[in-house]
Design an enzyme around this catalytic site. Structure first.
Site, PDB file in Angstrom:
ATOM      1  N   VAL A 152      41.449  41.193  38.996  1.00  0.00           N
ATOM      2  CA  VAL A 152      40.858  41.662  37.651  1.00  0.00           C
ATOM      3  C   VAL A 152      40.296  40.130  37.318  1.00  0.00           C
ATOM      4  O   VAL A 152      39.150  39.983  36.955  1.00  0.00           O
ATOM      5  CB  VAL A 152      40.959  42.955  37.239  1.00  0.00           C
ATOM      6  CG1 VAL A 152      39.773  42.899  36.144  1.00  0.00           C
ATOM      7  CG2 VAL A 152      41.163  44.076  38.374  1.00  0.00           C
ATOM      8  N   TYR A 153      41.653  39.956  36.908  1.00  0.00           N
ATOM      9  CA  TYR A 153      41.543  38.604  35.443  1.00  0.00           C
ATOM     10  C   TYR A 153      40.094  37.655  36.439  1.00  0.00           C
ATOM     11  O   TYR A 153      39.626  36.624  36.069  1.00  0.00           O
ATOM     12  CB  TYR A 153      42.620  37.995  34.951  1.00  0.00           C
ATOM     13  CG  TYR A 153      42.410  36.776  34.045  1.00  0.00           C
ATOM     14  CD1 TYR A 153      42.096  37.142  32.922  1.00  0.00           C
ATOM     15  CD2 TYR A 153      43.139  35.602  34.490  1.00  0.00           C
ATOM     16  CE1 TYR A 153      41.580  35.340  31.777  1.00  0.00           C
ATOM     17  CE2 TYR A 153      42.891  34.856  33.622  1.00  0.00           C
ATOM     18  CZ  TYR A 153      42.708  34.336  32.447  1.00  0.00           C
ATOM     19  OH  TYR A 153      42.301  34.042  31.250  1.00  0.00           O
ATOM     20  N   SER A 154      41.021  36.631  38.184  1.00  0.00           N
ATOM     21  CA  SER A 154      40.743  36.291  38.594  1.00  0.00           C
ATOM     22  C   SER A 154      38.799  36.278  38.504  1.00  0.00           C
ATOM     23  O   SER A 154      38.001  35.501  38.193  1.00  0.00           O
ATOM     24  CB  SER A 154      40.801  36.221  39.920  1.00  0.00           C
ATOM     25  OG  SER A 154      42.015  35.331  39.514  1.00  0.00           O
TER      26      SER A 154
END
Length: 242
Positions: A152-154
């Protein structure tokens, strides 16, 4: 110190800690007045009190639509100009996707992506009218590499990287430079969600960098002659192979 940012007004989101705070201190040392944007009012007031008059507190909750929309107009009413906008505020989700929640995903995407887009959208008319400005976005190595333990962060950083690089192509004809800095692991609150064993391992291996080292890269971007635009600086610990 060279005073290269004398008479400049810089706005930094997420300025109460980490990369935002380190960048604020770096830019103030070079002569800029810095508007510190954060939702942590107590921390901002403490920073302003020790800034020698170089810092201005702007209490904004970027996850609140009204507060976010009011940020740029409020700052312009107080300063009259914005020369530099550093969109730095962000949050982190690591681990397996199945272990997070929809609410957490929404919060991260709203802060890491939507707030950045809204803030840049809000400042562009002012910068276009003046025919000058610098916009810098804190992205991440995760915006350039599909890192399996932070999907999700990526994804959020891939999105913001695309946004930064496409907006740059639209506004450079107006004298506005748009750049990003893409750090690897930085010692900051964003690493609080890392598994303790993983965090200790990277510390032991010297595989994290300090916020001030990212701030120095941002100063490098800002200090280039106006005919030079740095698209992205990747800042990694020496022991990390990006």
């Amino acid at each position: 110190m060279t005073g290269i940012l004398h008479d400049k007004v810089a706005v930094i989101t997420g300025a109460a800690s980490g990369i935002g705070l380190a960048t604020a201190e770096c830019l103030m040392a070079e002569g800029a007045r810095v508007v510190l944007v954060d939702r942590n009012e107590d921390a901002l007031q403490q920073l302003v009190a020790r800034s020698d008059g170089k810092a201005i507190a702007q209490v904004t909750d970027l996850l609140d639509a009204e507060s976010c929309a009011a940020m740029i107009p409020d700052i312009l009413a107080r300063t009259g100009q914005i020369d530099i906008l550093h969109c730095n505020a962000g949050t982190y989700i690591g681990g397996d996707l199945i272990d997070t929640t929809a609410e957490t995903i929404d919060r991260m995407l709203n802060l890491n992506v939507n707030a950045v887009i809204k803030n840049v959208h809000a400042v562009l008319p002012h910068m276009i009218e003046r025919g000058s400005g610098d916009i810098i976005v804190t992205s991440s190595l995760a915006g350039r590499s599909a890192i399996k333990h932070e999907p999700v962060y990526s994804a959020s950083k891939w999105a913001v990287t695309c946004f930064t690089q496409t907006v740059r192509r639209q506004v450079n004809r107006h004298g506005i430079r748009v750049a990003q800095v893409s750090p690897g692991p930085v010692i900051s609150a964003l690493l609080a969600d890392w598994e303790p064993e993983r965090l200790q391992a990277v510390k032991d291996a010297g595989a994290v960098i300090e916020p001030k080292e990212v701030a120095q890269s941002i100063l490098f971007i800002l200090s280039r002659p106006r005919n030079v635009t740095i698209h992205d600086i990747v800042v990694l610990p020496t022991n990390v192979d990006g």
